[in-house]
Design a protein around this motif. Structure first.
Motif, short mmCIF file in Angstrom:
data_model
loop_
_atom_site.label_atom_id
_atom_site.label_comp_id
_atom_site.label_asym_id
_atom_site.label_seq_id
_atom_site.Cartn_x
_atom_site.Cartn_y
_atom_site.Cartn_z
N UNK A 90 0.86 -1.18 0.00
CA UNK A 90 0.00 0.00 0.00
C UNK A 90 0.89 1.23 0.00
N UNK A 91 0.71 2.08 -1.02
CA UNK A 91 1.63 3.19 -1.23
C UNK A 91 2.70 2.82 -2.24
N UNK A 92 2.25 2.21 -3.35
CA UNK A 92 3.21 1.78 -4.38
C UNK A 92 4.00 2.95 -4.94
N UNK A 93 3.34 4.10 -5.14
CA UNK A 93 4.08 5.26 -5.65
C UNK A 93 5.18 5.69 -4.68
N UNK A 94 4.88 5.64 -3.38
CA UNK A 94 5.91 5.96 -2.39
C UNK A 94 7.06 4.95 -2.47
N UNK A 95 6.71 3.68 -2.65
CA UNK A 95 7.73 2.63 -2.80
C UNK A 95 8.62 2.92 -4.00
N UNK A 96 8.01 3.28 -5.12
CA UNK A 96 8.77 3.57 -6.34
C UNK A 96 9.69 4.77 -6.13
N UNK A 97 9.21 5.76 -5.39
CA UNK A 97 9.98 6.98 -5.16
C UNK A 97 11.08 6.82 -4.11
N UNK A 98 11.14 5.65 -3.50
CA UNK A 98 12.16 5.42 -2.48
C UNK A 98 11.77 5.92 -1.11
N UNK A 99 10.48 6.27 -0.92
CA UNK A 99 10.00 6.69 0.40
C UNK A 99 9.91 5.49 1.33
N UNK A 100 9.99 5.75 2.62
CA UNK A 100 9.88 4.68 3.62
C UNK A 100 8.44 4.45 4.07
N UNK A 101 7.49 5.19 3.49
CA UNK A 101 6.11 5.19 4.00
C UNK A 101 5.18 4.16 3.35
N UNK A 102 5.72 3.21 2.61
CA UNK A 102 4.86 2.15 2.07
C UNK A 102 4.61 1.10 3.15
N UNK A 103 3.52 0.36 2.97
CA UNK A 103 3.13 -0.60 4.01
C UNK A 103 2.57 -1.87 3.39
N UNK A 104 2.61 -2.93 4.15
CA UNK A 104 1.89 -4.17 3.84
C UNK A 104 0.64 -4.18 4.72
N UNK A 105 -0.51 -4.38 4.10
CA UNK A 105 -1.78 -4.33 4.82
C UNK A 105 -2.47 -5.68 4.70
N UNK A 106 -2.64 -6.37 5.84
CA UNK A 106 -3.21 -7.71 5.87
C UNK A 106 -4.34 -7.77 6.88
N UNK A 107 -5.47 -8.33 6.48
CA UNK A 107 -6.61 -8.44 7.38
C UNK A 107 -7.37 -9.72 7.12
N UNK A 108 -8.14 -10.13 8.11
CA UNK A 108 -9.09 -11.24 7.97
C UNK A 108 -10.46 -10.71 8.37
N UNK A 109 -11.44 -10.90 7.49
CA UNK A 109 -12.82 -10.51 7.79
C UNK A 109 -13.65 -11.77 8.00
N UNK A 110 -14.47 -11.75 9.04
CA UNK A 110 -15.38 -12.84 9.36
C UNK A 110 -16.80 -12.32 9.18
N UNK A 111 -17.48 -12.78 8.14
CA UNK A 111 -18.84 -12.34 7.83
C UNK A 111 -18.94 -10.81 7.83
N UNK A 112 -17.95 -10.19 7.20
CA UNK A 112 -17.98 -8.75 7.00
C UNK A 112 -17.26 -7.92 8.04
N UNK A 113 -16.89 -8.53 9.17
CA UNK A 113 -16.22 -7.80 10.25
C UNK A 113 -14.76 -8.22 10.34
#
Length: 262
Positions: A90-113
């Motif tokens: 998340x923040x691919x443009x920041x990643x390309x620009x060499x910024x440190x502000x990109x992130x990996x975002x992982x979640x699990x939703x159970x019936x929408x929550x």
């Protein structure tokens, strides 16, 4: 409880592996493509992280659905009780620009929550995590969202267009605007209490929002869509109508002022 006890540990381990892959590509001139339909860039690192996450996580939880920015979507996830919702970078443009502000975002939703969530910034070594009913942490230390109760000079993470007068009754709120490229990171910073809130009024992809939303909520913040409705995930079209997250009293004030809440 709806969350498997070890779901969060699974996401933490996977996020750290994702960070190792991203680090090998960061500032190394990774191959870049433009997605069709003006959806922005994608790099070889995005695809490598996505492949690892999909292989690792679905092997560990074969009965969970899969939704990722970098994997073609199918209706199969809609019949699953639980679904992984992932943004490999998340923040691919920041990643390309060499910024440190990109992130990996992982979640699990159970019936929408969302029940388990990780936002990991590998270059900054910041791992935000949350599990439903168990609080939120940064590198293992508990998080608490801001308790600011007035708009005046509240620190808000948002882009300039979101503060245009047409979005607000009478006038835009008198807040101090800040910005970070990654939506997931913006939400995590609200959960940390470093900023009083974040606003995005554009339709937003679930993979940008899911993990950060739980971190905000478990840290004591308030979060909703731009119409003041509860966020529900794993929708047939995986988008949400904007997001507003803030200290609870501030959230109410901003929502009362927002034209799109009507």
């Amino acid at each position: 409880m709806p969350e498997r006890e070890d779901d969060l540990s699974l996401l933490v381990d996977a996020a750290r592996r994702a960070g190792e892959i991203a680090a090998r590509h960061w500032k190394q001139g990774p191959q870049i493509w433009d997605k069709p339909g003006g959806e922005g860039p994608v790099t070889a690192a995005d695809l490598a992280v996505d492949e690892m996450l999909r292989t690792t996580l679905t092997a560990a939880r074969p009965d969970y659905g899969w939704l990722s920015e970098e994997t073609p979507d199918t209706p199969a996830r809609l019949s699953q009780r639980r679904t992984f919702i992932v943004d490999p970078i998340d923040g691919t443009r920041a990643f390309i620009d060499g910024s440190r502000d990109f992130a990996h975002s992982l979640a699990i939703a159970d019936r929408g929550q969302v029940t388990a969530a990780v936002v990991y910034l590998p270059v900054k070594n910041r791992l935000f995590a949350a599990a439903l009913g168990r609080g939120a942490t940064l590198n293992g230390a508990p998080l608490a969202a801001s308790t600011r109760d007035v708009e005046d000079q509240a620190t808000i993470l948002t882009s300039r267009p979101n503060l245009r007068p047409e979005h607000w009754r009478d006038a835009p709120p008198p807040v101090a605007r800040h910005f970070r490229s990654s939506l997931a990171y913006r939400l995590a910073l609200v959960g940390q209490g470093r900023f009083d809130g974040m606003i995005t009024l554009r339709d937003s992809w679930e993979w940008d929002i899911a993990a950060g939303a739980l971190i905000v909520a478990e840290a004591g913040g308030a979060i909703s869509d731009r119409h003041d409705q509860r966020l529900v995930f794993n929708n047939p079209v995986p988008q949400l109508p904007g997001v507003l997250a803030a200290a609870p009293a501030l959230h109410r004030q901003l929502m009362a002022r927002l034209v799109s809440a009507a």
